[in-house]
Write an enzyme that holds these catalytic residues in place. Structure first.
Site, PDB file in Angstrom:
ATOM      1  N   CYS A 161       0.807  -1.229   0.000  1.00 45.38           N
ATOM      2  CA  CYS A 161       0.000   0.000   0.000  1.00 45.38           C
ATOM      3  C   CYS A 161       0.837   1.275   0.000  1.00 45.38           C
ATOM      4  CB  CYS A 161      -0.970   0.004   1.171  1.00 45.38           C
ATOM      5  SG  CYS A 161      -0.265  -0.533   2.722  1.00 45.38           S
ATOM      6  N   HIS A 213      -2.424   6.345   4.267  1.00 48.10           N
ATOM      7  CA  HIS A 213      -0.970   6.527   4.380  1.00 48.10           C
ATOM      8  C   HIS A 213      -0.583   7.868   3.739  1.00 48.10           C
ATOM      9  CE1 HIS A 213      -0.705   2.580   5.884  1.00 48.10           C
ATOM     10  NE2 HIS A 213      -0.046   1.962   4.915  1.00 48.10           N
TER      11      HIS A 213
HETATM   12  C1  11C Z   1       1.623  -1.510   6.432  1.00 47.28           C
HETATM   13  N1  11C Z   1       1.895  -1.598   4.048  1.00 47.28           N
HETATM   14  O1  11C Z   1       1.035  -0.435   6.383  1.00 47.28           O
HETATM   15  C2  11C Z   1       1.771  -2.384   5.224  1.00 47.28           C
HETATM   16  C3  11C Z   1       0.750  -3.462   5.183  1.00 47.28           C
HETATM   17  O2  11C Z   1       3.189  -5.786   1.854  1.00 47.28           O
HETATM   18  O3  11C Z   1       1.060  -5.720   1.565  1.00 47.28           O
HETATM   19  C4  11C Z   1       0.723  -4.278   3.911  1.00 47.28           C
HETATM   20  C5  11C Z   1       1.927  -5.168   3.715  1.00 47.28           C
HETATM   21  C6  11C Z   1       2.061  -5.593   2.282  1.00 47.28           C
HETATM   22  O4  11C Z   1       2.138  -1.948   7.456  1.00 47.28           O
END
Ligand code: 11C
Length: 343
Positions: free
Chosen positions: A149, A241
């Site tokens: 993400c 994010h």
């Molecule tokens: C997080 N991006 O916010 C991560 C979660 O490789 O799909 C997803 C982890 C991934 O911690």
């Protein structure tokens, strides 16, 4: 309608997949799978559903299946996978071999040479890797991945900038707790804190970005030459994010040109793509999770606060991490597979 299954349907991303697929014009949910402990229960009994949205009535009484080929409804051709990466690594190849086409959000195999890592508006042509995959592995099905993400939030903005020659990218993230899974949402246990270096995110952003913006030459993807360095941090936001990006370009570029390039960047013409993928802000305004994560039903990327730096431009970008960054990304890839005749 295409009958689809969701692997890992009880987790945070599995729940988002249900929310997006339940009203979908082209996909019909036929199978939900989860861990052996949940198999045999109804979905309502098995899922610890997040409190801020209702569970769709159509899934409450579906009996959860084990994640294995024999347990999947006969009419299903497309699987959406949000399995823990260790489980994904074990079962996804078997399912592809058994003839299923899998649009997977799980982090295993994203960088494998013959696995397409796709954001449809950025690199739909990498889908050609499926033919390489089928030739080399003898699969009737296929395995396709969407990126992490935090990578999805940044890469469309970089794709819009690549016309100016991307040399180097530095990014610092502020990531929501829902990225850490369901328990993060309920407990908000990091209130009054921020956590750097979260679960290998830096390495994923650095490698996945170069693959996504790389060139498919008919046999393999040649990684983009830009140098990417990331620092990833968890903050007490529920969803969305936010990322601070410094992009150095070989051509001179003004903040106004950057903003115009991003707002003109085309979305994919698929049911889940909003008309404009990248929302940019007037003047110095900038994206913020609570205000901007739901733009385009959670499928838009927002970018703003553009300013000139010595080597290029600095800006902030944001996307809803479990929708645009995960479940929505998988659904878009499923739509692309359908449109391109892989189902
Ligand atoms: C997080 N991006 O916010 C991560 C979660 O490789 O799909 C997803 C982890 C991934 O911690």
């Amino acid at each position: 309608m295409v009958d689809v299954g969701i692997l890992g349907a009880t987790g945070a991303v599995g729940q988002r997949l249900i929310q997006l697929l339940e009203p979908h014009p082209e996909f019909d949910i036929a199978t939900l799978t989860a861990s052996p402990a949940s198999a045999g229960k109804t979905y309502k009994e098995a899922a610890k559903w997040r409190a801020d949205t209702p569970m769709p009535d159509s899934v409450t009484d579906i009996e959860v299946a084990a994640t294995e080929p024999d347990a999947i409804d006969d009419d299903v051709t497309l699987l959406f996978s949000s399995l823990p990466s260790g489980v994904g690594a074990e079962v996804e190849p078997d399912l592809a071999e058994a003839g299923y086409v899998i649009s997977s959000n799980s982090s295993n195999a994203r960088m494998a040479d013959d696995v397409p890592l796709i954001i449809p508006e950025v690199n739909a042509d990498h889908l050609g890797l499926i033919d390489v995959q089928r030739d080399e592995r003898g699969w009737d099905g296929a395995l396709l991945k969407n990126p992490n993400c935090s990578t999805i939030t940044m890469v469309p903005t970089l794709a819009a900038l690549d016309q100016y020659g991307l040399d180097s990218v530095r990014v610092s993230t502020l990531q929501a707790v829902s990225g850490a899974g369901y328990s993060g949402v309920t407990s908000m246990e990091i209130i009054d804190n921020a956590i750097p270096h979260i679960g290998g995110e830096e390495q994923k952003m650095e490698s996945e970005s170069r693959k996504l913006l790389g060139e498919f030459n008919g046999a393999e993807v040649v990684l983009h030459s830009m140098d990417v360095a990331a620092s990833c941090n968890r903050i007490p936001t529920i969803d969305g994010h936010l990322e601070n990006v410094w992009a150095d370009t070989s051509d001179d570029v003004t903040p106004e040109e950057v903003s115009a390039a991003m707002s003109a960047y085309p979305s994919a013409t698929l049911p889940s793509s909003p008309e404009r993928l990248i929302h940019t802000f007037e003047e110095l305004d900038r994206p913020q999770p609570r205000l901007d994560r739901n733009r385009g039903d959670g499928m838009a990327v927002s970018a703003g606060g553009f300013r000139r730096t010595e080597g290029g431009v600095q800006y902030n970008c944001l996307a809803h991490n479990t929708i645009r960054g995960a479940a929505g990304a998988s659904v878009l890839n499923g739509e692309l597979l359908l449109e391109e005749g892989y189902l």
